[in-house]
Design a protein around this motif. Sequence first.
Motif, PDB file in Angstrom:
ATOM      1  N   CYS A  11       0.652  -1.276  -0.087  1.00  0.00           N
ATOM      2  CA  CYS A  11       0.144   0.087  -0.058  1.00  0.00           C
ATOM      3  C   CYS A  11       0.863   1.091  -0.056  1.00  0.00           C
ATOM      4  CB  CYS A  11      -1.011   0.020   1.122  1.00  0.00           C
ATOM      5  SG  CYS A  11      -0.038   0.246   2.716  1.00  0.00           S
ATOM      6  N   ALA A  12       2.210   1.227   0.370  1.00  0.00           N
ATOM      7  CA  ALA A  12       2.949   2.335   0.367  1.00  0.00           C
ATOM      8  C   ALA A  12       2.526   3.512   1.470  1.00  0.00           C
ATOM      9  CB  ALA A  12       3.345   3.054  -0.961  1.00  0.00           C
ATOM     10  N   THR A  13       1.585   3.119   2.457  1.00  0.00           N
ATOM     11  CA  THR A  13       1.238   4.118   3.451  1.00  0.00           C
ATOM     12  C   THR A  13       2.120   4.597   4.658  1.00  0.00           C
ATOM     13  OG1 THR A  13      -0.323   2.668   4.586  1.00  0.00           O
ATOM     14  CG2 THR A  13      -1.252   4.030   2.854  1.00  0.00           C
ATOM     15  N   CYS A  14       3.268   3.772   4.460  1.00  0.00           N
ATOM     16  CA  CYS A  14       4.320   3.604   5.306  1.00  0.00           C
ATOM     17  C   CYS A  14       5.549   4.337   4.998  1.00  0.00           C
ATOM     18  CB  CYS A  14       4.736   2.585   6.046  1.00  0.00           C
ATOM     19  SG  CYS A  14       5.246   1.097   5.054  1.00  0.00           S
TER      20      CYS A  14
ATOM     21  N   MET B 194       6.540  -1.135  -5.565  1.00  0.00           N
ATOM     22  CA  MET B 194       5.238  -0.213  -4.935  1.00  0.00           C
ATOM     23  C   MET B 194       5.840   1.447  -4.664  1.00  0.00           C
ATOM     24  SD  MET B 194       2.517   0.166  -3.349  1.00  0.00           S
ATOM     25  CE  MET B 194       2.168  -1.429  -4.094  1.00  0.00           C
ATOM     26  N   LEU B 195       6.893   1.649  -4.572  1.00  0.00           N
ATOM     27  CA  LEU B 195       7.528   2.901  -4.430  1.00  0.00           C
ATOM     28  C   LEU B 195       7.572   3.785  -5.870  1.00  0.00           C
ATOM     29  CD1 LEU B 195      10.673   2.467  -2.193  1.00  0.00           C
ATOM     30  CD2 LEU B 195       8.624   3.956  -1.600  1.00  0.00           C
TER      31      LEU B 195
ATOM     32  N   SER C 265      13.665   7.393  -0.821  1.00  0.00           N
ATOM     33  CA  SER C 265      12.294   6.584  -0.402  1.00  0.00           C
ATOM     34  C   SER C 265      12.590   5.258  -0.197  1.00  0.00           C
ATOM     35  CB  SER C 265      11.185   6.923  -1.380  1.00  0.00           C
ATOM     36  OG  SER C 265      10.903   8.191  -1.537  1.00  0.00           O
ATOM     37  N   ARG C 266      11.842   4.679   0.830  1.00  0.00           N
ATOM     38  CA  ARG C 266      11.791   3.279   1.534  1.00  0.00           C
ATOM     39  C   ARG C 266      10.232   3.318   2.333  1.00  0.00           C
ATOM     40  NH1 ARG C 266      16.371   0.574   1.891  1.00  0.00           N
ATOM     41  NH2 ARG C 266      15.015  -1.174   1.906  1.00  0.00           N
ATOM     42  N   LEU C 267      10.035   2.083   1.997  1.00  0.00           N
ATOM     43  CA  LEU C 267       8.910   1.565   3.135  1.00  0.00           C
ATOM     44  C   LEU C 267       9.350   1.087   4.450  1.00  0.00           C
ATOM     45  CD1 LEU C 267       6.716  -0.385   0.275  1.00  0.00           C
ATOM     46  CD2 LEU C 267       6.486   2.071   0.811  1.00  0.00           C
ATOM     47  N   SER C 268       8.607   1.866   5.315  1.00  0.00           N
ATOM     48  CA  SER C 268       9.337   1.492   6.827  1.00  0.00           C
ATOM     49  C   SER C 268       8.653  -0.004   7.155  1.00  0.00           C
ATOM     50  CB  SER C 268       8.549   2.623   7.632  1.00  0.00           C
ATOM     51  OG  SER C 268       7.300   2.332   7.983  1.00  0.00           O
TER      52      SER C 268
ATOM     53  N   LYS D 224       6.504  10.275   5.383  1.00  0.00           N
ATOM     54  CA  LYS D 224       5.785  10.890   4.234  1.00  0.00           C
ATOM     55  C   LYS D 224       4.591  10.291   3.805  1.00  0.00           C
ATOM     56  CE  LYS D 224       8.132  12.726   1.102  1.00  0.00           C
ATOM     57  NZ  LYS D 224       8.698  13.617   0.456  1.00  0.00           N
ATOM     58  N   GLY D 225       4.183   8.974   4.245  1.00  0.00           N
ATOM     59  CA  GLY D 225       3.018   8.076   3.952  1.00  0.00           C
ATOM     60  C   GLY D 225       1.901   8.954   4.042  1.00  0.00           C
ATOM     61  N   ALA D 226       0.799   8.488   3.246  1.00  0.00           N
ATOM     62  CA  ALA D 226      -0.541   9.039   3.185  1.00  0.00           C
ATOM     63  C   ALA D 226      -1.369   8.682   4.679  1.00  0.00           C
ATOM     64  CB  ALA D 226      -1.496   8.292   1.787  1.00  0.00           C
ATOM     65  N   LEU D 227      -2.171   9.658   4.713  1.00  0.00           N
ATOM     66  CA  LEU D 227      -2.970   9.381   6.087  1.00  0.00           C
ATOM     67  C   LEU D 227      -4.371   9.216   5.502  1.00  0.00           C
ATOM     68  CD1 LEU D 227      -2.071  12.775   7.956  1.00  0.00           C
ATOM     69  CD2 LEU D 227      -1.530  10.401   8.542  1.00  0.00           C
ATOM     70  N   GLN D 228      -4.717   8.846   4.417  1.00  0.00           N
ATOM     71  CA  GLN D 228      -6.138   8.312   4.057  1.00  0.00           C
ATOM     72  C   GLN D 228      -5.881   7.498   2.933  1.00  0.00           C
ATOM     73  OE1 GLN D 228      -8.602  11.563   3.339  1.00  0.00           O
ATOM     74  NE2 GLN D 228      -7.287  12.738   2.461  1.00  0.00           N
TER      75      GLN D 228
END
Length: 110
Positions: free
Chosen positions: A51-54, A75-76, A86-89, A106-110
């Motif tokens: 999802c890349a939200t992290c 995903m990035l 950029s990385r996914l945490s 930086k990830g999205a909040l919604q």
Amino acid sequence: MEDNIIEINIEDRDGMIRTLAVPTDVNLSLMEVLRAADYEILATCGGMALCATCHVEIKTGSENLAPAEDQELDMLDTLPDADANSRLSCQLRLTNENEGLSLKIKGALQ
């Protein structure tokens, strides 16, 4: 620093920077550590790199992180604001070599 405890610097979405002590011997992803420290990380996929939200930007210390694997890179590539830092945490496991890592959420909040 104690054995198996490192300090990392985290910049939140509002620009506030905080130092966080992170245990390196509990096998948690950076995403799980950030969520446990009350940072707003959606992680809607539960840490599966779907999802890349992290999404985080590594400001310093990227040379001591494991390289991104294909699924994380794919995903990035879907993110308009992703760059070479950029990385996914959810895909990062910290070790004692990550002392002093600095990142921005930086990830999205919604």
